[in-house]
Write a protein that holds these residues in place. Structure first.
Motif, PDB file in Angstrom:
ATOM      1  N   VAL A  90       0.798  -1.206   0.240  1.00  0.00           N
ATOM      2  CA  VAL A  90      -0.044  -0.178   0.061  1.00  0.00           C
ATOM      3  C   VAL A  90       0.730   1.141   0.240  1.00  0.00           C
ATOM      4  N   ASN A  91       1.934   1.260   0.902  1.00  0.00           N
ATOM      5  CA  ASN A  91       2.968   2.403   0.966  1.00  0.00           C
ATOM      6  C   ASN A  91       4.112   2.225   0.644  1.00  0.00           C
ATOM      7  N   LYS A  92       4.497   1.237   0.037  1.00  0.00           N
ATOM      8  CA  LYS A  92       5.800   0.971  -0.483  1.00  0.00           C
ATOM      9  C   LYS A  92       7.059   0.870   0.477  1.00  0.00           C
ATOM     10  N   VAL A  93       6.744   1.132   1.625  1.00  0.00           N
ATOM     11  CA  VAL A  93       7.876   1.048   2.856  1.00  0.00           C
ATOM     12  C   VAL A  93       8.427  -0.217   3.012  1.00  0.00           C
ATOM     13  N   PRO A  94       9.744  -0.469   2.711  1.00  0.00           N
ATOM     14  CA  PRO A  94      10.410  -1.558   2.893  1.00  0.00           C
ATOM     15  C   PRO A  94      10.759  -1.883   4.187  1.00  0.00           C
ATOM     16  N   LEU A  95      10.775  -3.288   4.456  1.00  0.00           N
ATOM     17  CA  LEU A  95      11.188  -3.586   5.916  1.00  0.00           C
ATOM     18  C   LEU A  95      12.357  -4.575   5.711  1.00  0.00           C
ATOM     19  N   LEU A  96      12.972  -4.822   6.759  1.00  0.00           N
ATOM     20  CA  LEU A  96      13.985  -6.162   6.583  1.00  0.00           C
ATOM     21  C   LEU A  96      13.636  -7.082   7.669  1.00  0.00           C
ATOM     22  N   LEU A  97      13.594  -8.332   7.187  1.00  0.00           N
ATOM     23  CA  LEU A  97      13.204  -9.412   7.926  1.00  0.00           C
ATOM     24  C   LEU A  97      14.490 -10.326   8.214  1.00  0.00           C
ATOM     25  N   GLU A  98      14.771 -10.576   9.355  1.00  0.00           N
ATOM     26  CA  GLU A  98      16.028 -11.348   9.701  1.00  0.00           C
ATOM     27  C   GLU A  98      15.557 -12.418  10.490  1.00  0.00           C
ATOM     28  N   LEU A  99      15.889 -13.978  10.133  1.00  0.00           N
ATOM     29  CA  LEU A  99      15.582 -15.021  10.875  1.00  0.00           C
ATOM     30  C   LEU A  99      16.949 -15.614  11.208  1.00  0.00           C
ATOM     31  N   TYR A 100      16.878 -16.181  12.267  1.00  0.00           N
ATOM     32  CA  TYR A 100      17.876 -16.828  13.071  1.00  0.00           C
ATOM     33  C   TYR A 100      17.551 -18.190  13.497  1.00  0.00           C
ATOM     34  N   GLY A 101      18.242 -19.068  13.260  1.00  0.00           N
ATOM     35  CA  GLY A 101      18.269 -20.461  14.170  1.00  0.00           C
ATOM     36  C   GLY A 101      18.864 -20.426  14.933  1.00  0.00           C
ATOM     37  N   LEU A 102      18.457 -20.759  16.233  1.00  0.00           N
ATOM     38  CA  LEU A 102      19.214 -20.796  17.565  1.00  0.00           C
ATOM     39  C   LEU A 102      19.437 -21.989  18.109  1.00  0.00           C
ATOM     40  N   GLN A 103      20.429 -22.111  18.874  1.00  0.00           N
ATOM     41  CA  GLN A 103      20.802 -23.350  19.414  1.00  0.00           C
ATOM     42  C   GLN A 103      19.766 -23.709  20.527  1.00  0.00           C
ATOM     43  N   GLY A 104      19.577 -24.914  20.938  1.00  0.00           N
ATOM     44  CA  GLY A 104      18.514 -25.072  21.691  1.00  0.00           C
ATOM     45  C   GLY A 104      17.101 -25.147  21.519  1.00  0.00           C
ATOM     46  N   ASN A 105      16.778 -25.284  20.116  1.00  0.00           N
ATOM     47  CA  ASN A 105      15.626 -25.498  19.575  1.00  0.00           C
ATOM     48  C   ASN A 105      14.525 -24.288  19.708  1.00  0.00           C
ATOM     49  N   MET A 106      15.413 -23.062  19.340  1.00  0.00           N
ATOM     50  CA  MET A 106      14.732 -21.658  19.346  1.00  0.00           C
ATOM     51  C   MET A 106      14.831 -20.944  18.103  1.00  0.00           C
ATOM     52  N   THR A 107      14.005 -20.200  17.731  1.00  0.00           N
ATOM     53  CA  THR A 107      14.169 -19.172  16.648  1.00  0.00           C
ATOM     54  C   THR A 107      13.883 -17.797  16.683  1.00  0.00           C
ATOM     55  N   ARG A 108      14.664 -16.971  16.213  1.00  0.00           N
ATOM     56  CA  ARG A 108      14.482 -15.488  16.563  1.00  0.00           C
ATOM     57  C   ARG A 108      14.295 -14.761  15.230  1.00  0.00           C
ATOM     58  N   ILE A 109      12.976 -14.137  15.393  1.00  0.00           N
ATOM     59  CA  ILE A 109      12.599 -13.338  14.086  1.00  0.00           C
ATOM     60  C   ILE A 109      12.596 -11.699  14.519  1.00  0.00           C
ATOM     61  N   LYS A 110      13.493 -11.127  13.874  1.00  0.00           N
ATOM     62  CA  LYS A 110      13.467  -9.614  13.860  1.00  0.00           C
ATOM     63  C   LYS A 110      13.038  -8.801  12.438  1.00  0.00           C
ATOM     64  N   ILE A 111      12.302  -7.789  12.591  1.00  0.00           N
ATOM     65  CA  ILE A 111      11.589  -7.058  11.716  1.00  0.00           C
ATOM     66  C   ILE A 111      11.847  -5.501  11.882  1.00  0.00           C
ATOM     67  N   ASN A 112      12.375  -4.985  11.177  1.00  0.00           N
ATOM     68  CA  ASN A 112      12.826  -3.356  11.257  1.00  0.00           C
ATOM     69  C   ASN A 112      12.669  -2.670  10.082  1.00  0.00           C
ATOM     70  N   GLU A 113      12.452  -1.357   9.964  1.00  0.00           N
ATOM     71  CA  GLU A 113      12.629  -0.658   8.601  1.00  0.00           C
ATOM     72  C   GLU A 113      14.040  -0.998   7.956  1.00  0.00           C
TER      73      GLU A 113
END
Length: 969
Positions: A73-96
């Motif tokens: 709608v507004n064409k603003v780009p975001l950055l998605l980062e995904l990390y696999g973490l030891q110990g059966n965890m996942t991290r998701i970061k979303i920023n401009e």
């Protein structure tokens, strides 16, 4: 000057009157409808998400994936980062991708950067990418349009991210009425016309809302990515119609008489998750509610915003003193956690969803067979910052606790005295009053470890000082307590009296350490001293200075047995919006208070704990009680449930409140025994002492307007009942200490719901009027007025439980009706466990240090049992730095009880010994023999009670650190 003093006194008196009114004024605190960002976020309805993942931008490294998201709608780009973490965890970061200025990312909460594991692309088509997440067996399907992520284990859908399309990220921008915005509007309109001519499409009208349900979105165009980046930098885009956002308080918001200037405009972030197969979710403390979280459809979401709430209401989602943005979901198959690392004001919506399940979820139902499965949907909404979320994938409850505390730290191991009984009041009047209370515990033979002093002990509410008239010789007072091997806790609050004659204020002001207003001057608000400054605890230099104030040469007359209480650290500001600080106040680095509000109390407790450590050269473990908290606060001490009331419902709610905190990593929790506001009758007070005896933090505390309530003031019969409850606490201190040690090492909660130990027993999932301490003791205290009995659920198929008082054995699972009288505290030891006790109860825990142990061996139906005991000096870090500790393991099998080391690294000499072994569920042996290495067998005396099958072995006389075995023949 006189008028200023009068105004200060009047405001402080108004605050006292408000507290004394004994009821929360809900109009002082926002609803979601009154919080503009919550209202904006909630106005985004489920539907097709306007966000598209640009799969062609995907970049994969060994341990992370990055790609761009664009709002079509507004064409603003975001950055998605995904990390696999030891110990059966996942991290998701979303920023401009290219914000106008940095957005706040929470520091200091994570104990370190979590170690990563490998990622790999294992499948791909034109609209999706499949990723394998390390060796966990999980894979993630990332869908491009509309953007969503689905996490699977094998063919089972574990959770989904953005399945309802509720991702809503308000980008930083210039205000619309600025010149750049006028240029932005013109350029944006021109770009639409060029595209319509070149691609033969009609120009689109402005969308009614960023991410509104059912929007028509433009097709992806060559060059959109590049032009989006450029237009974001020059602010040539808008995020929906500005007029609507203005109406919703995007750039300025007024609540009651307070106006928030919002210089950065709308900055909120939101994201939704679906949890198929889950009906029970827990956590996100602090709320005065049941353990199991309710759905919030049709009402307010749960709010996480640290606030000073006088006598809070029960069973509603209002914010309270602390915030831990961790939600747990549990069913018979697995346990999951969602940790939303954001310190701004946050709201959490919870809904139950079966009929509204997405097509993808329905397809999985079909693939997995059977009918529709239940589903819980969770939506997180924060006012500012970024999206930084950790998915804790279990699968067992113990795994989730280990995963979360690997990120934020485990519960600090408290000094032993901190687990004993504490006596407090606002306020003990003077040194003579303190001495009388101290002597009263000895006169009436009730153990006590700590006496507390509230704000009136200071010189005019100037912290780090003593009232020269009421407390003229504080060192003598502390020395007198130390001679009895007792401690004192004094209050040190983070609001500092604005007074040119006050050294602490002058130093903070001269160093520039106060929080600033939006105009750059020192922020001042009203609190107990009157006009007060608020130190900027987010500044590491300020924290270091604050810590230095606890050294013995800075904190006047302080001694080794003086510890600290941080109250009012939400922060509380009597004349501020919602009784707290303005959101546009400024902290170190130019960050607004709105970005980090929920961290303030965390930092206060951190700095205070560091100060107590430093005053001893890093040798002594601190004790700091804090009212406000955040994720990670468990590393620095204890919390309590705040300004409760002397009412039965407040007694009852203390159990689920502490259980919720324990699930979120903070095990050292308690409630003011007797209730802070109002005056309890004798029955309520006795029952509260009984409940508190089985909660991790055990302190009696009361408002200054309540009648005095020391334990001996309610008649001989009630005094005896209270004494018995407190003595039960002291007898169990070895078990409490060992359980806290396990929590420190592994992150497991000390006080825990039944489902943690019985994860496949659905009956336990909603129980919050009984609980476990560790894995061996089950407690169902009496919390109903005039109760004649309680219904106790004993879990565990094929297990047995023993009444800790009568030793009667009960088979499980069953719901047991237990008749009660005023002396009853229904508690049960689990068959198969061994619990150490010290039954020679003295005036304080320190006085019991050399005393002998009794081992209670509760046999399973198979005739086995095991348990352990941790011992060190009880107060230093030598157990870590010098391995000065004993960790003993006890086991019973084949009619033999054996003691050995559980950890050969620990070396410590304890003077304590074993004076008795009590075996529950045992038959009568012909003889009992003690065997020690290198010594002949020794015959032991014993007594057997056939009615209860209790075998008591007298005086083995073995040092607690020795290896031995006892055989029943």
């Amino acid at each position: 000057m006189a008028s200023e003093r009068l105004g200060m006194a009047a405001l402080a008196w108004m605050a006292l009157c408000l507290a004394a009114a004994f009821a929360v004024d809900r109009s002082n605190f926002k609803t979601c409808e009154q919080s503009s960002f919550c209202k904006r976020q909630r106005s985004v309805k489920p539907g097709s998400s306007p966000y598209r993942a640009l799969l062609e931008s995907l970049q994969l490294s060994q341990d992370s994936m990055k790609l761009q998201l664009v709002n079509e709608v507004n064409k603003v780009p975001l950055l998605l980062e995904l990390y696999g973490l030891q110990g059966n965890m996942t991290r998701i970061k979303i920023n401009e991708l290219s914000p106008l200025r940095p957005r706040y990312e929470v520091p200091d909460v994570l104990v370190h950067d979590p170690p990563t594991t490998w990622l790999a692309v294992t499948g791909r088509d034109e609209n999706s990418v499949e990723l394998s997440l390390g060796d966990s067996g999980h894979k993630l399907i990332l869908t491009g349009k509309p953007f969503r992520m689905d996490l699977l284990q094998g063919r089972e859908l574990v959770l989904s991210v953005n399945p309802r399309g509720l991702l809503h990220f308000e980008h930083l921008r210039h205000r619309k009425d600025s010149f750049s915005d006028k240029v932005s509007s013109s350029v944006g309109s021109l770009w639409d016309k060029i595209k319509s001519l070149f691609y033969r499409e009609e120009p689109k009208e402005s969308a009614p809302e960023d991410g509104a349900a059912g929007e028509e979105t433009e097709p992806a165009l060559p060059g959109d990515q590049e032009s989006s980046e450029k237009s974001t930098k020059s602010e040539e885009v808008s995020d929906g119609p500005n007029r609507a956002e203005e109406e919703l308080g995007s750039w300025e918001e007024t609540f009651k008489t307070h106006t928030d200037s919002k210089p950065n405009g709308p900055t909120s972030v939101g994201l939704d998750f679906s949890l198929p197969g889950f009906e029970h979710v827990y956590g996100i403390p602090e709320h005065a509610d049941n353990l199991r979280l309710r759905t919030t459809e049709g009402g307010d979401p749960y709010r996480l915003y640290n606030l000073d709430v006088f006598q809070y209401e029960l069973y509603n989602p209002m914010a309270l003193y602390g915030s831990v943005p961790l939600l747990l979901a549990h069913n018979t198959q697995r346990t999951l956690g969602i940790f939303w690392l954001n310190a701004a004001e946050t709201w959490v919506d919870i809904s139950s969803n079966t009929a509204g399940k997405t097509l993808f979820g329905k397809m999985l139902d079909y693939m997995q067979g059977g009918g529709e499965t239940p589903q819980t949907d969770v939506r997180w909404m924060s006012e500012s910052g970024i999206i930084d979320v950790f998915l804790l994938l279990g699968p067992a409850p113990t795994d989730v606790f280990r995963q979360y505390t690997a990120l934020t730290g485990t519960q600090a191991l408290p000094p032993l005295f901190a687990m004993a009984y504490h006596q407090s009041r606002w306020n003990y009047n003077d040194e003579e009053d303190v001495a009388a209370v101290d002597d009263g515990f000895d006169t009436h033979d009730i153990p006590c470890d700590v006496i507390w002093l509230d704000i009136e002990h200071t010189d005019g509410k100037r912290y780090f000082t003593w009232d020269p008239n009421k407390f003229p010789q504080p060192r003598n007072m502390l020395g007198r307590l130390a001679a009895k091997r007792r401690k004192m806790v004094s209050i040190v609050d983070p609001h500092i009296k604005v007074d040119s004659g006050y050294r602490v204020h002058n130093e903070i002001r001269s160093r520039g350490f106060y929080v600033k207003t939006k105009d750059g001057s020192d922020y001042e608000g009203w609190c107990w001293p009157g006009s007060s400054g608020y130190p900027d605890f987010t500044n590491p230099e300020m924290r270091a200075w604050w810590a230095s104030m606890f050294s013995y040469d800075q904190y006047e007359a302080s001694m080794e047995n003086l510890y600290v209480w941080n109250d009012m650290n939400e922060p509380s500001v009597f004349n501020g919006p919602e009784v707290t600080m303005y959101k546009d106040a400024l902290h170190e680095g130019g960050w607004e208070h709105r970005d980090l509000h929920n961290l303030y109390g965390f930092y206060v407790q951190m700095a205070t704990a560091q100060g107590l450590e430093q005053r001893s050269g890093g040798l002594e473990r601190p004790f700091v009680l804090s009212r406000a908290f955040f994720a990670g606060s468990q590393r620095y001490g204890a919390v309590w449930t705040g300004d409760n009331a002397a009412e039965w419902d407040h007694l009852k709610i203390s159990i689920p409140m502490c259980l919720s905190l324990a699930l979120a990593g903070i095990s050292f929790c308690g409630a003011d025994v007797g209730g802070f506001f109002k005056s309890p009758d004798a029955e309520l007070l006795v029952r509260w002492y009984q409940v508190g005896a089985y909660q991790p933090f055990y302190r009696a505390h009361a408002h200054l307007d309540t009648v005095r309530r020391e334990p001996w003031l309610f008649g001989e019969e009630n005094k005896a009942l209270i004494r018995a409850a407190v003595r039960q606490r002291y007898a169990l201190l070895p078990y409490w200490y060992t359980t806290f040690y396990h929590s420190y090492r592994s992150g497991q909660p000390v006080m825990r719901p039944l489902w943690v130990e019985y994860p496949d027993d659905v009956t336990t999932f909603s129980i919050d009027d009984q609980f476990l301490i560790g894995n061996a003791l089950l407690v169902h205290p009496v919390t109903e007025q005039g109760a004649h009995g309680v219904q106790v659920y004993l879990p565990g198929k094929g297990e047995v439980w023993y009444d800790v008082h009568s030793h009667q054995k009960h088979h499980a699972p069953q719901t047991l009706y237990v008749p009660v009288i005023m002396s009853s505290i229904p508690a049960y030891q689990r068959g198969g466990s061994i619990v150490p006790r010290k039954e020679r109860v003295r005036r304080s825990s320190d006085c019991m240090y050399r005393d002998p142990y009794t081992l209670y061996v509760a046999l399973s139906p198979q005739g086995t049992a095991e348990g352990d005991l941790f011992i060190d000096d009880g107060h230093t870090y030598n157990f870590e730095s010098k391995a000065q500790y004993l960790h003993r393991h006890f086991s019973f099998a084949s009619n033999t009880l054996t003691a050995r080391s559980a950890d050969s690294k620990g070396v410590f000499e304890s003077p304590a010994w074993i004076e008795r072994v009590v075996i529950l569920g045992a038959g009568k042996p012909a003889a009992v023999f003690l065997r020690q290495p290198g010594m002949a067998d020794t015959r032991l005396d014993f007594q057997h009670e056939p009615e209860t099958s209790v075998l008591t072995l007298r005086k083995p006389g073995i040092n607690i650190g020795a290896d031995w075995s006892i055989s029943l023949r």
